[in-house]
Design a protein around this motif. Structure first.
Motif, PDB file in Angstrom:
ATOM      1  N   ILE A  36      -9.165   6.166  -4.592  1.00 57.46           N
ATOM      2  CA  ILE A  36      -8.039   5.469  -3.960  1.00 57.46           C
ATOM      3  C   ILE A  36      -7.037   6.481  -3.393  1.00 57.46           C
ATOM      4  N   GLN A  37      -6.764   7.524  -4.171  1.00 58.46           N
ATOM      5  CA  GLN A  37      -5.827   8.553  -3.710  1.00 58.46           C
ATOM      6  C   GLN A  37      -6.357   9.243  -2.448  1.00 58.46           C
ATOM      7  N   THR A  38      -7.659   9.522  -2.444  1.00 56.87           N
ATOM      8  CA  THR A  38      -8.269  10.159  -1.268  1.00 56.87           C
ATOM      9  C   THR A  38      -8.174   9.255  -0.050  1.00 56.87           C
ATOM     10  N   LEU A  39      -8.453   7.969  -0.237  1.00 54.62           N
ATOM     11  CA  LEU A  39      -8.393   7.019   0.869  1.00 54.62           C
ATOM     12  C   LEU A  39      -6.972   6.939   1.436  1.00 54.62           C
ATOM     13  N   GLU A  40      -5.993   6.846   0.541  1.00 58.87           N
ATOM     14  CA  GLU A  40      -4.600   6.769   0.988  1.00 58.87           C
ATOM     15  C   GLU A  40      -4.181   8.046   1.728  1.00 58.87           C
ATOM     16  N   ARG A  41      -4.666   9.174   1.242  1.00 59.38           N
ATOM     17  CA  ARG A  41      -4.337  10.436   1.887  1.00 59.38           C
ATOM     18  C   ARG A  41      -4.983  10.522   3.283  1.00 59.38           C
ATOM     19  N   GLU A  42      -6.230  10.092   3.387  1.00 58.57           N
ATOM     20  CA  GLU A  42      -6.927  10.124   4.672  1.00 58.57           C
ATOM     21  C   GLU A  42      -6.262   9.180   5.681  1.00 58.57           C
ATOM     22  N   LEU A  43      -5.802   8.013   5.189  1.00 54.94           N
ATOM     23  CA  LEU A  43      -5.176   7.027   6.067  1.00 54.94           C
ATOM     24  C   LEU A  43      -3.678   7.289   6.265  1.00 54.94           C
ATOM     25  N   ASP A  44      -3.154   8.180   5.404  1.00 62.23           N
ATOM     26  CA  ASP A  44      -1.722   8.492   5.437  1.00 62.23           C
ATOM     27  C   ASP A  44      -0.878   7.213   5.277  1.00 62.23           C
ATOM     28  N   CYS A  45      -1.274   6.423   4.252  1.00 60.01           N
ATOM     29  CA  CYS A  45      -0.576   5.150   4.028  1.00 60.01           C
ATOM     30  C   CYS A  45      -0.787   4.708   2.581  1.00 60.01           C
ATOM     31  N   ARG A  46       0.263   4.256   1.931  1.00 59.51           N
ATOM     32  CA  ARG A  46       0.157   3.726   0.564  1.00 59.51           C
ATOM     33  C   ARG A  46      -0.475   2.345   0.610  1.00 59.51           C
ATOM     34  N   LEU A  47      -1.511   2.123  -0.176  1.00 64.09           N
ATOM     35  CA  LEU A  47      -2.240   0.859  -0.160  1.00 64.09           C
ATOM     36  C   LEU A  47      -2.034   0.038  -1.433  1.00 64.09           C
ATOM     37  N   LEU A  48      -1.930   0.727  -2.577  1.00 66.44           N
ATOM     38  CA  LEU A  48      -1.845   0.048  -3.870  1.00 66.44           C
ATOM     39  C   LEU A  48      -0.692   0.600  -4.693  1.00 66.44           C
ATOM     40  N   ILE A  49      -0.152  -0.279  -5.526  1.00 63.81           N
ATOM     41  CA  ILE A  49       0.895   0.120  -6.476  1.00 63.81           C
ATOM     42  C   ILE A  49       0.439  -0.329  -7.866  1.00 63.81           C
ATOM     43  N   ARG A  50       0.424   0.617  -8.818  1.00 61.59           N
ATOM     44  CA  ARG A  50       0.072   0.268 -10.198  1.00 61.59           C
ATOM     45  C   ARG A  50       1.215  -0.546 -10.811  1.00 61.59           C
ATOM     46  N   SER A  51       0.837  -1.536 -11.634  1.00 61.34           N
ATOM     47  CA  SER A  51       1.825  -2.329 -12.369  1.00 61.34           C
ATOM     48  C   SER A  51       1.278  -2.629 -13.759  1.00 61.34           C
ATOM     49  N   GLN A  52       2.085  -3.293 -14.590  1.00 60.86           N
ATOM     50  CA  GLN A  52       1.630  -3.628 -15.933  1.00 60.86           C
ATOM     51  C   GLN A  52       0.453  -4.597 -15.896  1.00 60.86           C
ATOM     52  N   GLU A  56      -1.215  -3.843  -7.501  1.00 60.75           N
ATOM     53  CA  GLU A  56      -0.767  -4.777  -6.477  1.00 60.75           C
ATOM     54  C   GLU A  56      -0.872  -4.099  -5.117  1.00 60.75           C
ATOM     55  N   PHE A  57      -1.142  -4.897  -4.103  1.00 63.27           N
ATOM     56  CA  PHE A  57      -1.203  -4.373  -2.741  1.00 63.27           C
ATOM     57  C   PHE A  57       0.200  -4.132  -2.194  1.00 63.27           C
ATOM     58  N   THR A  58       0.332  -3.106  -1.406  1.00 61.78           N
ATOM     59  CA  THR A  58       1.481  -2.991  -0.526  1.00 61.78           C
ATOM     60  C   THR A  58       1.242  -3.963   0.625  1.00 61.78           C
ATOM     61  N   PRO A  59       2.243  -4.327   1.402  1.00 63.65           N
ATOM     62  CA  PRO A  59       1.991  -5.215   2.553  1.00 63.65           C
ATOM     63  C   PRO A  59       0.909  -4.687   3.484  1.00 63.65           C
ATOM     64  N   GLU A  60       0.976  -3.356   3.730  1.00 63.63           N
ATOM     65  CA  GLU A  60      -0.059  -2.755   4.588  1.00 63.63           C
ATOM     66  C   GLU A  60      -1.417  -2.788   3.886  1.00 63.63           C
ATOM     67  N   GLY A  61      -1.416  -2.562   2.577  1.00 66.88           N
ATOM     68  CA  GLY A  61      -2.650  -2.571   1.806  1.00 66.88           C
ATOM     69  C   GLY A  61      -3.297  -3.947   1.797  1.00 66.88           C
ATOM     70  N   LYS A  62      -2.476  -5.018   1.713  1.00 70.71           N
ATOM     71  CA  LYS A  62      -3.011  -6.379   1.715  1.00 70.71           C
ATOM     72  C   LYS A  62      -3.695  -6.685   3.036  1.00 70.71           C
ATOM     73  N   GLN A  63      -3.031  -6.329   4.121  1.00 73.97           N
ATOM     74  CA  GLN A  63      -3.594  -6.561   5.449  1.00 73.97           C
ATOM     75  C   GLN A  63      -4.877  -5.763   5.637  1.00 73.97           C
ATOM     76  N   PHE A  64      -4.864  -4.527   5.187  1.00 75.11           N
ATOM     77  CA  PHE A  64      -6.039  -3.661   5.296  1.00 75.11           C
ATOM     78  C   PHE A  64      -7.191  -4.199   4.447  1.00 75.11           C
ATOM     79  N   TYR A  65      -6.871  -4.704   3.249  1.00 76.93           N
ATOM     80  CA  TYR A  65      -7.906  -5.212   2.340  1.00 76.93           C
ATOM     81  C   TYR A  65      -8.661  -6.391   2.950  1.00 76.93           C
TER      82      TYR A  65
END
Length: 296
Positions: A36-52, A56-65
């Motif tokens: 996931i970290q590699t993918l975000e780095r390659e795309l230069d965009c945060r896709l996921l946020i860890r939670s309890q 969870e998806f970021t807005p951009e991550g949800k659209q991308f998913y």
């Protein structure tokens, strides 16, 4: 970009957590996190946020998913269909056959193949031999099982011998005076003859049998299909020539009898014909392998 990165992202989004995705992919949690970290780095965009709760998806991550999910699921379905084809649990075979080869050669093997591979669709085309050969050349059918002359050649087609059979001249009981003696082809011209229509290979063979002895037959009755010859002959309307399998039942019932012809009638061949440069599906190859095995 490596497809495995998208695949990992898809499973994380589908499962809702790194841990569940790792289990689904049979890899370690650190491997999933790294992907996931590699993918975000390659795309230069945060896709996921860890939670309890997991991730969870970021807005951009949800659209991308949503787009990645469609692509991944299409690929997974394609892989499943390919695997089904490899296991012969799915497929389609298009087969051309003449009236004679379908009823008196192919039918038992078709039944066995269906029992062994019930999910493979068998699409049969039954027409005249010239039409079947045309269908082979234009790619409408995968292969054909037909009656062909031993000398038939077509550079685009391969021809493999499967079996052969004998043709008989037959007559009904109205011609019983011919039962106990030999009769020549020339003498047959004095009687009403029954044959197939012109332009069929069976009719061509019928004419060639006579022509090879300098004779030119003029049938009184011309029929569209071979299976009509026996009942017409049994009804006393003339003398006909049919492949042995067509005459078997009527001969055993005494409805017709076989004429003792002086001249030798050549045997005819049943052949497998396919286009040389046209690749077959795995299911088609399996069908032909069994057909050739049974014919040996």
């Amino acid at each position: 970009m490596n497809f495995d990165l998208y695949k990992t992202f898809y499973f994380v989004g589908k499962c809702g957590s790194i841990t569940s995705a790792a289990k689904a992919l049979y890899v370690t949690q650190p491997s999933v996190s790294h992907a996931i970290q590699t993918l975000e780095r390659e795309l230069d965009c945060r896709l996921l946020i860890r939670s309890q709760k997991g991730v969870e998806f970021t807005p951009e991550g949800k659209q991308f998913y949503l787009s990645v999910a469609k692509a991944c699921e299409t690929i997974f379905k394609a892989e499943q269909k390919l695997e089904a084809s490899k296991n012969l649990s799915e497929g389609l075979i298009t087969i051309g056959a003449s009236e004679t080869t379908l009823h008196h050669f192919l039918m038992p093997y078709l039944a066995d193949f269906r029992k062994n591979y019930p999910n493979i669709r068998l699409k049969l085309f039954n027409s005249s031999t010239p039409q079947m050969l045309h269908s082979l050349l234009n790619g409408t059918i995968d292969f054909a099982v037909l009656i062909l002359d031993r000398n038939y050649r077509q550079e685009e087609l391969s021809v493999t011998h499967l079996s052969d059979f004998q043709d008989y001249f037959i007559a009904g009981n109205d011609f019983s005076r011919l039962k106990d003696r030999k009769i020549s082809l020339e003498e047959l011209l004095n009687y009403p003859l029954v044959s197939m229509e012109k332009s069929t290979l069976t009719r061509n063979f019928f004419d060639q049998v006579f022509a090879s002895h300098g004779l030119d037959p003029e049938p009184d009755i011309e029929l569209a299909t071979t299976d009509l010859i026996v009942p017409v002959v049994a009804g006393g309307l003339g003398i006909g020539m049919v492949p042995e399998p067509f005459a078997k039942d009527a001969l055993s019932q005494g409805l017709i009898f076989r004429l003792n012809i002086k001249e030798k009638i050549p045997r005819r061949e049943i052949c497998l014909i396919k286009k040389k440069k046209a690749p077959l599906s795995l299911s088609g190859e399996a069908f032909i392998k069994g057909l050739l095995s049974d014919s040996r």
